[in-house]
Design a protein around this motif. Structure first.
Motif, mmCIF file in Angstrom:
data_model
loop_
_atom_site.group_PDB
_atom_site.id
_atom_site.type_symbol
_atom_site.label_atom_id
_atom_site.label_comp_id
_atom_site.label_asym_id
_atom_site.label_seq_id
_atom_site.Cartn_x
_atom_site.Cartn_y
_atom_site.Cartn_z
ATOM 1 N N MET A 227 -0.904 -32.258 -12.042
ATOM 2 C CA MET A 227 0.009 -31.822 -13.048
ATOM 3 C C MET A 227 -0.591 -30.625 -13.585
ATOM 4 O O MET A 227 -1.792 -30.253 -13.983
ATOM 5 C CB MET A 227 0.416 -32.737 -14.200
ATOM 6 C CG MET A 227 1.590 -32.465 -14.717
ATOM 7 S SD MET A 227 2.005 -33.732 -15.799
ATOM 8 C CE MET A 227 1.057 -33.637 -17.272
ATOM 9 N N GLY A 228 0.268 -29.591 -13.963
ATOM 10 C CA GLY A 228 -0.076 -28.423 -14.590
ATOM 11 C C GLY A 228 0.785 -27.580 -14.878
ATOM 12 O O GLY A 228 2.026 -27.683 -14.323
ATOM 13 N N LEU A 229 0.753 -26.621 -15.784
ATOM 14 C CA LEU A 229 1.797 -25.761 -16.168
ATOM 15 C C LEU A 229 1.833 -24.515 -15.121
ATOM 16 O O LEU A 229 0.810 -24.181 -14.602
ATOM 17 C CB LEU A 229 1.700 -24.983 -17.609
ATOM 18 C CG LEU A 229 1.762 -25.829 -18.665
ATOM 19 C CD1 LEU A 229 1.688 -24.961 -19.992
ATOM 20 C CD2 LEU A 229 3.031 -26.380 -18.895
ATOM 21 N N PHE A 234 2.731 -19.493 -10.412
ATOM 22 C CA PHE A 234 1.302 -19.099 -10.534
ATOM 23 C C PHE A 234 0.916 -19.909 -11.806
ATOM 24 O O PHE A 234 1.649 -20.541 -12.774
ATOM 25 C CB PHE A 234 1.330 -17.651 -10.950
ATOM 26 C CG PHE A 234 1.428 -16.512 -9.991
ATOM 27 C CD1 PHE A 234 0.680 -16.141 -9.315
ATOM 28 C CD2 PHE A 234 2.845 -16.168 -9.894
ATOM 29 C CE1 PHE A 234 0.804 -15.156 -8.052
ATOM 30 C CE2 PHE A 234 3.280 -14.970 -8.662
ATOM 31 C CZ PHE A 234 2.054 -14.780 -7.989
ATOM 32 N N LEU A 235 -0.654 -20.067 -11.724
ATOM 33 C CA LEU A 235 -1.285 -20.849 -12.737
ATOM 34 C C LEU A 235 -0.726 -20.016 -14.097
ATOM 35 O O LEU A 235 -1.025 -18.862 -14.184
ATOM 36 C CB LEU A 235 -2.731 -20.575 -12.317
ATOM 37 C CG LEU A 235 -3.553 -20.994 -13.734
ATOM 38 C CD1 LEU A 235 -3.851 -22.659 -13.493
ATOM 39 C CD2 LEU A 235 -5.245 -20.537 -13.339
ATOM 40 N N GLU A 236 -0.553 -21.064 -14.979
ATOM 41 C CA GLU A 236 -0.052 -20.454 -16.487
ATOM 42 C C GLU A 236 -0.885 -21.476 -17.311
ATOM 43 O O GLU A 236 -0.859 -22.783 -17.167
ATOM 44 C CB GLU A 236 1.321 -20.627 -16.477
ATOM 45 C CG GLU A 236 1.729 -20.391 -18.084
ATOM 46 C CD GLU A 236 1.270 -18.950 -18.539
ATOM 47 O OE1 GLU A 236 0.744 -18.899 -19.567
ATOM 48 O OE2 GLU A 236 1.293 -17.866 -17.726
ATOM 49 N N LEU A 237 -1.590 -20.930 -18.300
ATOM 50 C CA LEU A 237 -2.237 -21.799 -19.191
ATOM 51 C C LEU A 237 -1.626 -21.823 -20.599
ATOM 52 O O LEU A 237 -2.071 -22.699 -21.365
ATOM 53 C CB LEU A 237 -3.770 -21.228 -19.311
ATOM 54 C CG LEU A 237 -4.553 -21.272 -18.092
ATOM 55 C CD1 LEU A 237 -5.946 -20.624 -18.182
ATOM 56 C CD2 LEU A 237 -4.567 -22.646 -17.477
ATOM 57 N N TYR A 238 -0.846 -20.766 -20.825
ATOM 58 C CA TYR A 238 -0.265 -20.772 -22.294
ATOM 59 C C TYR A 238 1.107 -21.148 -22.470
ATOM 60 O O TYR A 238 1.530 -21.896 -23.278
ATOM 61 C CB TYR A 238 -0.351 -19.352 -23.231
ATOM 62 C CG TYR A 238 0.210 -19.245 -24.364
ATOM 63 C CD1 TYR A 238 -0.388 -19.820 -25.408
ATOM 64 C CD2 TYR A 238 1.433 -18.746 -24.523
ATOM 65 C CE1 TYR A 238 0.125 -19.842 -26.643
ATOM 66 C CE2 TYR A 238 2.014 -18.829 -25.772
ATOM 67 C CZ TYR A 238 1.254 -19.282 -26.911
ATOM 68 O OH TYR A 238 2.066 -19.209 -28.178
ATOM 69 N N ASP A 239 2.059 -20.939 -21.566
ATOM 70 C CA ASP A 239 3.496 -21.124 -21.751
ATOM 71 C C ASP A 239 4.276 -20.927 -20.334
ATOM 72 O O ASP A 239 4.303 -20.124 -19.716
ATOM 73 C CB ASP A 239 4.047 -19.786 -22.423
ATOM 74 C CG ASP A 239 5.589 -20.078 -23.068
ATOM 75 O OD1 ASP A 239 5.771 -21.218 -23.049
ATOM 76 O OD2 ASP A 239 6.019 -19.328 -23.491
ATOM 77 N N GLY A 240 4.519 -22.068 -19.870
ATOM 78 C CA GLY A 240 5.379 -22.272 -18.392
ATOM 79 C C GLY A 240 5.997 -23.684 -18.311
ATOM 80 O O GLY A 240 5.930 -24.382 -19.260
#
Length: 475
Positions: A227-229, A234-240
């Motif tokens: 699981m991840g944003l 695309f890889l997103e670390l702040y807002d997705g």
């Protein structure tokens, strides 16, 4: 025939926070069960009730001294939602810059300070040298690069938030400080050097994984969902959006972060204060998954920055259908994210908006709840607040990054124990392998729990009547 003996590792070393491992042996000395216990208790969800929601971005970073930025940002996003505002482009980019500083410094700490001693000296090396002091003595260049990478990220945090730990920068509706052109230019000059340090570490970890590929493939093997944003894949670390990808590469689900409660449940066990999140449609434990660097690189389709994207292609060659399962690859994934972090810092600093002055949006609206979700270095972090008509907190739910990996950490510890422990004579190197399994996930136990004090490592072997047969100490 029941459990007659127990081996305990308490606490686990070189992680953030306190936890222990218990291994239960049957009367033949065979491992019957192993568990990873989080022994601290978190009270933030309770004692923040009644506080004004605008205080939460200052209160919640005190959950942890390692990841205060992550809680600061997730909290600010939840407060934005309560106000019903969308922050300005400049505020958004400044928050992301702070976030990238946190990723670079945290990943540097995890790899260079906490995990590299095992990789450089070996799991069975003398504990007297198998530590960061030993790394500094024998591999001074590696230690220095780790320190400088962490310093680079921390200085960005200090510039924006006033201090390296527990910064105050993001506020409901925006941020309270921009970045000066001179500060921007100073950090831009450091980018090539920082990229070089990360690439050197990438070569180190790739060499280790290749040289030890047999042990890598048998080190607590596990296939899970991830699981991840993501933003447009695309890889997103702040807002997705939150994406869940299956063990064979199929996208199981993708949903907006504000809908997390419809998809993520939390299982409870009596022997740990840390909950076990799971994907509701599959139930527990079938719906368990992994997060963090390995989880995010498996969940996304690609990375938006060029050099990290090229490294991701090489990384995925180790997987089946592009999905990498081996837990020791967390270190490789972590460094790819560090490279992305440095590249993204460069992009943000070169953006004209970053020195802008449009920092905050005010609002007279007050919605009854707000949800803020980001990717902390250790995985998906969720802050969910409910407020009354005056803005006082009535309910808080925090799902911390480490919690998502709780099931996997337990299963991994059990796999290591069953592979290496035969009887109650347990070499220190075997204990360290169980500890390193936990280090791969880089857990932040203080984010989920809290304790006071410092304890030595103590392993106790106890018979069925409770009598201690043997004790092993490690200061």
């Amino acid at each position: 025939m029941g459990t007659v003996r127990k081996i305990e590792v308490n606490p686990i070393t070189r992680i953030e926070g306190h936890g222990k491992i218990t291994v239960h042996l049957d009367e033949n000395g065979t491992v019957s069960e192993a568990r990873f216990h989080v022994t601290q208790f978190r009270g933030f969800e309770a004692f923040t009730k009644g506080r004004d929601f605008r205080e939460m971005p200052e209160i919640t970073p005190r959950i942890c001294g390692i990841c205060p930025v992550s809680h600061h940002l997730a909290s600010a996003k939840a407060c934005d939602a309560i106000l019903g505002v969308q922050i300005t482009p400049t505020a958004h980019k400044l928050r992301e810059l702070l976030h990238m500083g946190q990723f670079v410094q945290s990943h540097a700490l995890s790899f260079f300070h906490l995990s590299s001693p095992d990789l450089l000296f070996g799991f069975d090396a003398d504990p007297a040298i198998r530590n960061i002091v030993g790394v500094a003595a024998k591999f001074p260049e590696i230690a220095t690069k780790g320190i400088m990478l962490r310093k680079f990220g921390q200085e960005i945090i200090k510039t924006l938030g006033g201090k390296k730990v527990h910064p105050w920068h993001s506020i409901p509706g925006g941020v309270n400080r921009s970045i000066k052109e001179s500060e921007r230019d100073s950090y831009l000059k450091e980018i090539p050097t920082m990229k070089g340090y990360v690439k050197d570490a990438l070569e180190l970890v790739k060499g280790y994984l290749q040289e030890h590929k047999d042990e890598v493939s048998t080190f607590a093997p596990m296939k899970t969902s991830y699981m991840g944003l993501v933003a447009d894949g695309f890889l997103e670390l702040y807002d997705g959006d939150i994406r869940l990808r299956g063990a064979r590469g199929r996208i199981i689900d993708e949903f907006p972060d504000w809908a997390y409660a419809d998809y993520i449940g939390e299982h409870v066990e009596p022997w740990s204060y840390l909950k076990f999140p799971f994907y509701r449609p599959l139930g527990y434990p079938n719906g368990s998954y992994r997060v963090g660097p390995l989880g995010r690189l498996n969940a996304c389709d690609d990375i938006s920055t060029p050099e990290a994207s090229e490294e991701l292609k090489l990384y995925r060659q180790a997987g089946e259908e592009g999905i990498v399962h081996d837990v020791l690859y967390y270190h490789y994934a972590r460094l790819i994210e560090a490279l992305y972090g440095v590249e993204r810092i460069e992009q943000l600093l070169e953006d004209p908006d970053i020195t802008g002055s449009d920092l905050r949006i005010t609002s007279n609206e007050l919605y009854p709840e707000g949800i803020g979700v980001i990717e902390a270095p250790r995985g998906t972090l969720i802050h969910h607040y409910k407020v009354d008509e005056s803005g006082a907190i009535t309910d808080v739910n925090l799902i911390v990054a480490t919690g998502h990996n709780n099931f996997a950490m337990n299963k991994g510890v059990e796999a290591i124990a069953k592979a290496y422990i035969k009887g109650d004579d347990v070499p220190e190197g075997v204990m360290n392998r169980m500890e390193h399994l936990i280090r791969c996930y880089d857990p932040c136990l203080s984010c989920s729990t809290h304790a006071v004090g410092k304890m030595p490592l103590e392993l106790s072997i106890v018979d069925n009547s409770g009598e201690i047969l043997r004790k092993i100490y490690k200061d």
